[in-house]
Scaffold this active site. Structure first.
Site: not given
Length: 309
Positions: A41, A255
């Site tokens: 994240g 990511d």
């Protein structure tokens, strides 16, 4: 309002450097050392912010390493909310061996999370306004299998969209309730999820289509490494090749893909366009050394080149 909130339940301090050769028992001198805030994240928020988006990252961190992680996130200029935990935040290492060109990655499991700590995390998320929430990374010790499904339930009840990028029980548990807008597994993660080898492109496509058709998620983007990626969005199937670039490091490619794809979605683009943008970002990440991520100029350049071919 924040365009994007990201959740990292098991973040890292990413350390990267280069050595001439990896040898057992020897003290090996490294060079070009760098330290970055890591975990799915946090990395997604870094890329989203580099592209000009407004992101806020939530993460669970503790100990002296947790304080160091805070300073590294602050260096990136990203809005952050740290949920304090008793355990120490883990450290991950990426070592490139110059002689062979190989990269070695060492990642610890991560700390134990108490029920009170993960419940506090959910409480913080419930009080934040956003358009998209990306939950990315593995579930560490102490988190229930359905933790990401609980997050998705909260997101959907508020009329927002959740993106899930996890593995193992985090991926399976997060999809159990059928509330996730977009799931981004790698091929290995998809194989583990469905319990099949999925050796042909037809088998990979059918597995992803079945999950979407069965309501496990609304859309699925499967990253295939050097073979590109596959998008299943409703009845639409889009298979695109990878953008060919010289490889320096594979760290953060997935990511970067997610961060760029969600950025494009948040700006109102069609999911097929966002998917192409994500592929460009995944390739752009490979251009950067160590634990760095995709850079905005590289993403836009590779996206433009890919669209012209």
């Amino acid at each position: 309002m924040t365009e994007l909130a990201t959740l990292t339940v098991n973040p890292t301090i990413d350390v990267a450097f280069e050595v001439d050769r990896v040898l057992p028992t020897h003290k090996i001198r490294g060079r070009d050392e760098r330290h970055d805030p890591g975990g799915g994240g946090i990395n997604v928020a870094r890329v989203f912010s580099r592209l000009g988006g407004a992101a806020r990252c939530f993460y669970l961190a503790g100990g002296a390493t947790g304080s160091t992680l805070d300073s590294l996130v602050d260096r990136e200029g990203i809005d952050r909310v740290r949920i304090a935990i008793a355990g120490e935040t883990r450290i991950a290492m990426a070592v490139r061996e110059k002689d062979s060109g190989l990269q070695y990655r060492l990642v610890a499991d991560g700390p134990q999370i108490s029920a009170a700590e993960w419940q506090e995390c959910l409480d913080h998320l419930a009080g934040t306004d956003f358009e998209y929430l990306v939950a990315s990374g593995s579930l560490t010790h102490g988190l229930p299998d359905d933790f990401y499904d609980r997050v998705a339930d909260m997101v959907v009840k508020r009329g927002k969209r959740m993106v899930l990028d996890s593995s193992g029980r985090g991926l399976a548990g997060g999809m159990a309730g059928g509330k996730v807008f977009l799931v981004k597994p790698s091929l290995g993660e998809l194989r583990s999820l469905v319990g099949e080898r999925l050796e042909s492109e037809a088998e990979i496509t059918e597995a992803a289509r079945s999950l979407v058709a069965d309501g496990a998620c609304e859309n699925m983007a499967v990253t295939l490494g050097e073979d590109g990626a596959l998008l299943v969005a409703g009845n639409t199937v889009l298979r695109l090749p990878a953008v060919t670039v010289p490889a320096l490091s594979a760290v953060g490619s997935g990511d970067s893909f997610v961060g760029a794809m969600v950025f494009r979605l948040a700006r109102g683009h069609a999911i097929e366009d966002a998917f192409r943008f994500g592929i460009a970002a995944g390739a752009a990440a490979v251009l950067t050394p160590g634990t760095d991520l995709a850079r905005a100029d590289d993403i836009h350049r590779l996206f433009k080149e890919a669209c012209q071919t």
